[in-house]
Design an enzyme around this catalytic site. Structure first.
Site, mmCIF file in Angstrom:
data_model
loop_
_atom_site.group_PDB
_atom_site.id
_atom_site.type_symbol
_atom_site.label_atom_id
_atom_site.label_comp_id
_atom_site.label_asym_id
_atom_site.label_seq_id
_atom_site.Cartn_x
_atom_site.Cartn_y
_atom_site.Cartn_z
ATOM 1 N N ARG A 164 -0.022 -18.031 -40.596
ATOM 2 C CA ARG A 164 -1.003 -18.321 -39.538
ATOM 3 C C ARG A 164 -1.667 -17.150 -38.927
ATOM 4 N NH1 ARG A 164 2.828 -22.409 -39.247
ATOM 5 N NH2 ARG A 164 1.680 -24.497 -39.621
ATOM 6 N N ASP A 193 1.294 -21.237 -46.234
ATOM 7 C CA ASP A 193 1.338 -22.362 -45.381
ATOM 8 C C ASP A 193 -0.276 -22.827 -45.566
ATOM 9 O OD1 ASP A 193 1.147 -24.482 -43.181
ATOM 10 O OD2 ASP A 193 3.216 -23.483 -42.629
ATOM 11 N N HIS A 264 1.963 -28.726 -46.317
ATOM 12 C CA HIS A 264 1.582 -27.481 -45.777
ATOM 13 C C HIS A 264 0.791 -26.650 -46.917
ATOM 14 C CE1 HIS A 264 2.371 -27.689 -41.481
ATOM 15 N NE2 HIS A 264 3.386 -28.272 -41.717
ATOM 16 N N ASP A 350 8.721 -30.264 -44.476
ATOM 17 C CA ASP A 350 8.332 -30.625 -43.488
ATOM 18 C C ASP A 350 6.954 -31.179 -43.190
ATOM 19 O OD1 ASP A 350 7.549 -27.972 -43.360
ATOM 20 O OD2 ASP A 350 7.080 -27.855 -41.561
ATOM 21 N N GLU A 351 6.548 -32.152 -42.503
ATOM 22 C CA GLU A 351 5.426 -32.699 -41.987
ATOM 23 C C GLU A 351 4.381 -32.662 -43.327
ATOM 24 O OE1 GLU A 351 4.805 -30.686 -37.661
ATOM 25 O OE2 GLU A 351 4.368 -29.319 -39.292
ATOM 26 N N TRP A 417 15.080 -28.832 -36.910
ATOM 27 C CA TRP A 417 14.042 -28.545 -36.134
ATOM 28 C C TRP A 417 13.508 -29.243 -35.036
ATOM 29 C CZ3 TRP A 417 8.591 -29.619 -35.734
ATOM 30 C CH2 TRP A 417 8.273 -30.271 -36.575
ATOM 31 N N TYR A 442 12.526 -22.303 -30.462
ATOM 32 C CA TYR A 442 11.382 -22.090 -30.960
ATOM 33 C C TYR A 442 10.746 -21.146 -29.930
ATOM 34 C CZ TYR A 442 10.456 -25.094 -35.148
ATOM 35 O OH TYR A 442 10.118 -25.615 -36.269
ATOM 36 N N PHE A 443 10.681 -19.658 -30.555
ATOM 37 C CA PHE A 443 10.351 -18.822 -29.640
ATOM 38 C C PHE A 443 8.691 -18.675 -29.626
ATOM 39 C CE2 PHE A 443 14.283 -16.055 -30.579
ATOM 40 C CZ PHE A 443 14.918 -17.117 -29.848
ATOM 41 N N TRP A 491 6.527 -19.120 -34.918
ATOM 42 C CA TRP A 491 5.321 -19.771 -35.579
ATOM 43 C C TRP A 491 4.243 -18.775 -34.687
ATOM 44 C CZ3 TRP A 491 6.382 -22.163 -39.744
ATOM 45 C CH2 TRP A 491 7.643 -23.073 -39.575
ATOM 46 N N THR A 492 3.088 -18.546 -35.718
ATOM 47 C CA THR A 492 2.327 -17.717 -34.987
ATOM 48 C C THR A 492 0.728 -18.126 -34.967
ATOM 49 O OG1 THR A 492 1.883 -16.546 -37.385
ATOM 50 C CG2 THR A 492 3.694 -15.601 -35.997
ATOM 51 N N GLU A 493 0.674 -19.390 -34.444
ATOM 52 C CA GLU A 493 -0.746 -19.796 -34.592
ATOM 53 C C GLU A 493 -1.340 -19.046 -33.311
ATOM 54 O OE1 GLU A 493 1.856 -21.724 -35.048
ATOM 55 O OE2 GLU A 493 1.159 -23.688 -35.939
HETATM 56 C C1 ACM Z 1 7.991 -27.100 -38.220
HETATM 57 O O1 ACM Z 1 7.946 -26.576 -36.834
HETATM 58 N N1 ACM Z 1 7.212 -27.827 -38.695
HETATM 59 C C2 ACM Z 1 9.253 -26.654 -39.144
#
Ligand code: ACM
Ligand code: ZN
Length: 554
Positions: A164, A193, A264, A350-351, A417, A442-443, A491-493
């Site tokens: 991201r 991703d 992803h 995932d997802e 997660w 989740y930081f 996660w760096t969005e």
């Molecule tokens: C995740 O946060 N989709 C692993």
């Protein structure tokens, strides 16, 4: 010359009577700590004495630290009996033994660090480093003490999403140094991703030529206030990857790469549209989120597939019906496994939306031929096929907890997660588990209720991180043994700069280190809170940004 030596000795003598060692605030809290009286002085005449395997490597590390922060190095010599004014580093074995067990003795005239393996010596050095003053002086007073210590969990991880937003090699090294300071042993590198493919793969140059760049990024919180229309990109060459893996290994940190599949995968599909179920279908991005360049490229027929410019989960995933998808992924994994010696390769999982698979004749044919009852079973087929390949190379997969759906691949490790439930189910099925529940680990969530920078939804105060226990009460002793540790995820969005990374992880990373290292019975929030006040000074001394107005309580 003689006068100079006498003057220096006099100075040291005078200083030593005035000097006070810093208070003992070590994070994570050691298993056993006995405070002594008085201190030991490290000066440029102190020697590092190496004895045994990995000792020289650790001596270089300690010297590198002293040089960087205090401007002097110590002479390194190999073992000789009874040397005064020395720091002895001793280990009989290399690598990690007994979860990094070590002892650290600081006496009046000598220091001894003894590790069950090289990693233990390294952790002893980290504890020693945490006793050094936050001041650039030529005489470093450290308190006399005895420590005997070992880690609670074998897996102590920190993750970083570089898709991201991209972070350069120097910063990755800084991140590795930070996690080493707190005795983490795993860096989980989220390399691919939808918004960017960040690792050079020689066989598929398009992955970085096309997949590492996007034409713009949404501005503000999703769905955003339009697109910034600025090209964004970056990737690591294989040489850089090797450099980082070696840098981490010198710090007893394993780098686990993550190559996301089957979802992803927009960035890979943008480079190689044939990986999609529908290579000729244009990537769908809502008009209020897409860049002008992407609109033009699509309109002019230059592009069919786009690297994503917004956040979320996207339907265009790897086609599970084409063997060519698997051959591509095997080729990618071959190069990845050559670069990363880690036992584990993270394959995401995932997802992954199933909409395309439902419509794709090839995916449907695959399901029929393999008696797969639904698309979840097809996802399980996908993961198991990849797992078989990874296992054939002597490695094991880690996947996010969605890999439970449709049946777990036989040797897989589950990273839980979406809460702890996935991890609990996996442990009951006798699969290894790494806990990373969003509510505790989740930081990217806000650390303060009054946060004024952009963050992902949710609030995760330091105390909640500190009080987390990766071993759920609902597991019996045998099942609990499958919980190999936990991991903090960034996660760096909404994390676009180096300083924002540090802001999001500090001080939560310090709290998590104690969850992972320190025996449960030894954890003590009130004591940690006091040490945390002192720790802020350390962050400042190290030049690290951190969240200053965090709330510790919910
Ligand atoms: C995740 O946060 N989709 C692993
Ligand atoms: Zn398909």
């Amino acid at each position: 010359m003689k006068t100079l030596i006498i003057a220096t000795l006099l100075l040291i003598f005078t200083m030593s009577s005035l000097l006070q060692a810093s208070p003992i605030h070590i994070i994570p809290q050691p298993a056993y700590l006995n405070e002594g009286k008085g201190h030991f002085l490290i000066t440029s005449s102190t020697r590092i004495v190496t004895d045994g395997i990995d000792a020289a490597k650790n001596a270089f590390f300690l010297n590198g630290y002293l040089k960087k922060y205090y401007g002097f190095e110590l002479k390194i010599i190999s073992k000789q009996a009874g040397i005064k004014n020395s720091i002895l580093l001793h280990s009989d074995k290399s690598g990690i033994e007994n979860n990094g067990a070590y002892s650290l003795h600081i006496e009046k005239d000598r220091v001894e660090i003894s590790g069950d393996g090289g990693a233990g010596v390294f952790y002893g050095i980290q504890s020693l480093i945490q006793l050094l003053p936050f001041e650039k002086t030529i005489i470093l007073a450290i308190p006399q003490l005895q420590i005997k210590d070992t880690a609670r969990f074998a897996y102590r991880g920190m993750h970083l999403d570089v898709s991201r937003h991209f972070f350069d090699v120097d910063f990755i090294k800084q991140y590795i140094d930070l996690i080493a300071l707190y005795k983490f042993n795993t860096f989980h590198w989220h390399l691919t991703d939808d918004q960017g493919w960040r690792i050079e793969i020689k066989k598929y140059p398009g992955l970085t030529a096309t997949g590492s760049k996007r034409n713009g990024t949404i501005m503000g919180h999703y769905p955003g206030k339009g697109n910034d229309n600025t090209e964004y990109g970056g990737f690591y060459t294989q040489e850089q990857v090797k450099e980082i893996v070696a840098y981490a290994a010198d710090r007893y940190i394993t780098v686990i790469p993550e190559i996301e599949l089957p979802g992803h995968s927009s960035a890979a599909i943008a480079a190689y549209p044939g990986l999609s179920c529908f290579p000729k279908r244009t990537t769908a991005i809502p008009l209020n989120m897409v860049s002008i360049k992407s609109v033009q490229d699509v309109q002019q027929g230059n592009t069919i597939k786009l690297v994503q410019e917004t956040w979320g989960v996207f339907d265009d995933v790897y086609c599970a019906g084409k063997d060519s998808t698997f051959f591509f992924l095997q080729d990618v994994l071959d190069e990845v496994m050559t670069l990363f010696p880690s036992k584990y390769i993270h394959i995401g999982g995932d997802e992954c939306p199933k909409n395309n698979w439902k419509q794709c004749p090839l995916c449907q044919r695959r399901m029929k031929e393999n008696n797969l009852k639904d698309e979840h079973a097809l996802q399980s087929y996908f993961i198991q096929r990849i797992e078989k390949y990874v296992n054939s190379k002597g490695r094991h997969i880690i996947g996010w907890d969605e890999i439970l759906e449709g049946g777990l691949a036989p040797n897989s490790t589950v990273m839980s997660w979406r809460g702890e439930q996935g991890g609990i189910l996996a442990a009951r099925q006798m699969h290894q588990v790494i806990m990373a529940p969003g509510g505790y680990c989740y930081f990217n969530r806000s650390i303060s209720k009054n946060e004024d920078s952009l963050t992902a939804g949710g609030f995760l105060p330091v105390k909640k991180v500190y009080q987390y226990d990766p071993v759920s009460d609902s597991l019996n002793a045998a099942q609990s043994s499958y919980i190999i540790g936990a991991e903090g995820c960034l996660w760096t969005e909404y994390v676009a700069s180096n300083s924002k990374v540090m802001y999001m992880v500090l001080p939560r990373l310090s709290a998590l280190s104690e969850v992972l290292w320190t025996e449960k019975a030894k954890k003590n929030w009130n004591d940690f809170e006091l040490r945390l006040l002192y720790e802020s000074k350390r962050y400042e001394w190290l030049g690290l940004n951190f969240c200053k107005k965090f709330e510790v309580y919910e």
